[in-house]
Design an enzyme around this catalytic site. Sequence first.
Site, short mmCIF file in Angstrom:
data_model
loop_
_atom_site.label_atom_id
_atom_site.label_comp_id
_atom_site.label_asym_id
_atom_site.label_seq_id
_atom_site.Cartn_x
_atom_site.Cartn_y
_atom_site.Cartn_z
N ASP A 164 33.78 40.71 41.21
CA ASP A 164 32.61 40.15 41.91
C ASP A 164 31.31 40.27 41.11
O ASP A 164 30.24 40.43 41.68
CB ASP A 164 32.43 40.81 43.30
CG ASP A 164 33.71 40.78 44.10
OD1 ASP A 164 34.36 39.74 44.10
OD2 ASP A 164 34.06 41.82 44.71
N LYS A 222 31.39 36.06 37.86
CA LYS A 222 32.10 35.34 36.77
C LYS A 222 32.18 33.84 37.06
O LYS A 222 32.12 33.04 36.14
CB LYS A 222 33.53 35.88 36.62
CG LYS A 222 33.59 37.31 36.11
CD LYS A 222 35.02 37.78 35.99
CE LYS A 222 35.74 37.95 37.31
NZ LYS A 222 35.24 39.01 38.18
N GLY A 223 32.34 33.49 38.34
CA GLY A 223 32.48 32.08 38.70
C GLY A 223 31.31 31.27 38.16
O GLY A 223 31.48 30.24 37.52
N ASN A 243 44.01 36.59 45.12
CA ASN A 243 43.17 37.72 45.55
C ASN A 243 41.73 37.52 45.09
O ASN A 243 40.80 38.07 45.65
CB ASN A 243 43.72 39.06 45.02
CG ASN A 243 44.07 39.03 43.54
OD1 ASN A 243 44.07 37.99 42.90
ND2 ASN A 243 44.37 40.20 42.98
N ALA A 244 41.55 36.71 44.05
CA ALA A 244 40.20 36.44 43.53
C ALA A 244 39.53 35.35 44.36
O ALA A 244 40.18 34.64 45.11
CB ALA A 244 40.32 35.97 42.09
N GLY A 245 38.25 35.25 44.20
CA GLY A 245 37.52 34.17 44.87
C GLY A 245 36.26 33.90 44.09
O GLY A 245 35.46 34.80 43.88
N HIS A 246 36.13 32.69 43.60
CA HIS A 246 34.91 32.32 42.86
C HIS A 246 34.07 31.44 43.76
O HIS A 246 34.52 30.37 44.16
CB HIS A 246 35.27 31.49 41.64
CG HIS A 246 35.90 32.27 40.54
ND1 HIS A 246 35.77 33.63 40.41
CD2 HIS A 246 36.64 31.86 39.49
CE1 HIS A 246 36.42 34.02 39.34
NE2 HIS A 246 36.96 32.98 38.76
N THR A 247 32.87 31.90 44.07
CA THR A 247 31.97 31.03 44.83
C THR A 247 31.18 30.20 43.83
O THR A 247 30.52 30.74 42.96
CB THR A 247 31.02 31.85 45.71
OG1 THR A 247 31.82 32.73 46.50
CG2 THR A 247 30.20 30.97 46.63
N GLN A 300 38.99 39.56 38.93
CA GLN A 300 38.70 41.01 39.09
C GLN A 300 37.92 41.55 37.88
O GLN A 300 37.30 40.79 37.17
CB GLN A 300 39.99 41.81 39.32
CG GLN A 300 40.70 41.47 40.62
CD GLN A 300 41.71 40.36 40.51
OE1 GLN A 300 42.43 40.26 39.53
NE2 GLN A 300 41.79 39.52 41.52
N THR A 355 37.00 36.25 49.33
CA THR A 355 38.37 36.05 49.76
C THR A 355 38.62 36.62 51.15
O THR A 355 39.27 36.00 51.98
CB THR A 355 39.34 36.71 48.74
OG1 THR A 355 39.11 36.08 47.48
CG2 THR A 355 40.80 36.52 49.12
N LEU A 372 20.06 39.90 38.66
CA LEU A 372 18.87 40.73 38.44
C LEU A 372 17.82 40.43 39.52
O LEU A 372 17.10 41.32 39.96
CB LEU A 372 18.29 40.46 37.05
CG LEU A 372 17.17 41.38 36.62
CD1 LEU A 372 17.68 42.80 36.40
CD2 LEU A 372 16.48 40.90 35.35
N SER A 431 21.24 36.28 34.42
CA SER A 431 21.29 35.34 35.53
C SER A 431 20.27 35.76 36.58
O SER A 431 20.25 36.91 37.01
CB SER A 431 22.71 35.31 36.10
OG SER A 431 22.72 34.61 37.30
P1 IMP Z 1 45.05 43.43 45.44
O1 IMP Z 1 44.64 42.80 44.16
O2 IMP Z 1 45.00 42.48 46.61
O3 IMP Z 1 46.36 44.15 45.31
O4 IMP Z 1 43.97 44.57 45.79
C1 IMP Z 1 43.82 45.73 44.98
C2 IMP Z 1 42.36 46.13 44.87
O5 IMP Z 1 41.66 45.14 44.10
C3 IMP Z 1 41.62 46.20 46.20
O6 IMP Z 1 40.65 47.24 46.12
C4 IMP Z 1 40.92 44.86 46.31
O7 IMP Z 1 39.76 44.90 47.13
C5 IMP Z 1 40.55 44.65 44.85
N1 IMP Z 1 40.39 43.24 44.50
C6 IMP Z 1 41.35 42.31 44.32
N2 IMP Z 1 40.82 41.13 43.97
C7 IMP Z 1 39.50 41.31 43.91
C8 IMP Z 1 38.41 40.46 43.57
O8 IMP Z 1 38.55 39.28 43.22
N3 IMP Z 1 37.17 41.03 43.62
C9 IMP Z 1 36.98 42.32 43.95
N4 IMP Z 1 37.96 43.16 44.27
C10 IMP Z 1 39.21 42.66 44.25
#
Ligand code: IMP
Length: 428
Positions: free
Chosen positions: A13, A16-17, A38-42, A221, A297, A329, A410
């Site tokens: 977070d 990077k997006g 598991n990632a999310g780019h806004t 991540q 996410t 910043l 940024s």
């Molecule tokens: P998992 O990747 O879903 O197995 O989660 C493992 C750990 O990574 C947890 O603490 C999640 O909150 C964290 N995590 C996974 N993906 C992200 C992300 O894109 N941003 C921030 N934390 C993440």
Amino acid sequence: MSTLIVLGTQWGDEGKGKVVHYLSKQADYIVRYQGGNNAGHTLIFEDKPFVLHLIPSGILFPEKYCLITNGVVVDLKSLKREVDVLAKKKIVIKNRFFISEQAHIILPYHKIIDGILEDRNIKIGTTRKGIGPAYADKVKRIGIRTVDYLERDVFEDLLEKNLIEKVAVLKDKVDITDLKKKILEDYNELSEFVRPFIANTSFMIERAISDNKRILFESAQGTLLDLDFGTYPFVTSSNPIAGGVCSGAGVGPTRINNVLGVMKAYTTRVGEGPFTTELFDEVGDYLRERGGEYGATTGRPRRCGWFDSVIIRHSVRVNDIKHLILTKLDCMEDLDKIKICVAYKYKNKIYKEFPASRTIQKYAKPVYEEMPGFNGKVKGVINFESLPTNAQRYIKRLEELIGASIDLVSVGRKREEIIEVNKDINWL
Ligand code: IMP
């Protein structure tokens, strides 16, 4: 040849997006090499926020190639939803979006197991998207790759074996016959959907490098969530570090030209695990609100704290980072005082290097240096000299502490709100 890795230096977070979106203009290929949805780019597209979980953000530029390589785990249903959203926005991806035939797939039982483990074992605070269990199957050599999925008989055989292997864990949660039936019911639609995208992406990258194309590898991540170098076991199950590109995309190390670390001006983390500079006061609340620190996410509020130079020095070393972009910043512009963590203290011992011990990570106290607030506007400023003097001092002090140079800053959500401190760098 021109290749660049853009990776997160904290707990994800870092923004990077936006950075990838900013640099994508200069790239021909944008490549995701690890992680999953598991990632999310806004991203901001036509003035509206827009979230992508799996597909590289470069897809918004019509002429770019976007790849998901072997190091990524792919939830086909979630991918299909993303592709459908892009189609609604009239973003055409045919013949420019590809997925490695060796990428492993996430199946519904991975998500169920993720939830069971969270409730039963050490709570990691995962996204419950099945990421860890899918990587676990890969390591156990029972995983199912996209190429296996496309061969129905191979897939059915592997599915059967996987379900037998998982009976003990799943049986109290689901009816396994039902689960299998549902997975097979989805088969025709999902396999036909994904088939046109499957390719030998390692070969495509090699060919692109030989043709002098410009390639941007984007991590999901961050380094402190890396399976090997993060705050284990509170990590994700892949390798976001620079070395992850070699194994996760099938690229040799001598093919990598540059690494750009993305670093937030303060620190955040979602999920459980140590966070030495975490704030539980109104400053933490201020950063969360001002920075919009809620998971893209899962929507979870992010934990917020002061900048931690101990973790960044660790990231700079394991990724060999020479260049950094400092993000958000502007989100610190109203603070009266600012603290920077320069070391950890545990049982009267000072730690300047990030300790591997989970006890020290958990109980160490931050050693802070204090600076006055910026006392002026940061948002929208277009060059380094126009930043408030205290903000300039903050940046210079961070550089001294971490041993790498901050070449971009940024100062707002929009793509253009980036100060090029060092205008001489050709990123790609
Ligand atoms: P998992 O990747 O879903 O197995 O989660 C493992 C750990 O990574 C947890 O603490 C999640 O909150 C964290 N995590 C996974 N993906 C992200 C992300 O894109 N941003 C921030 N934390 C993440």
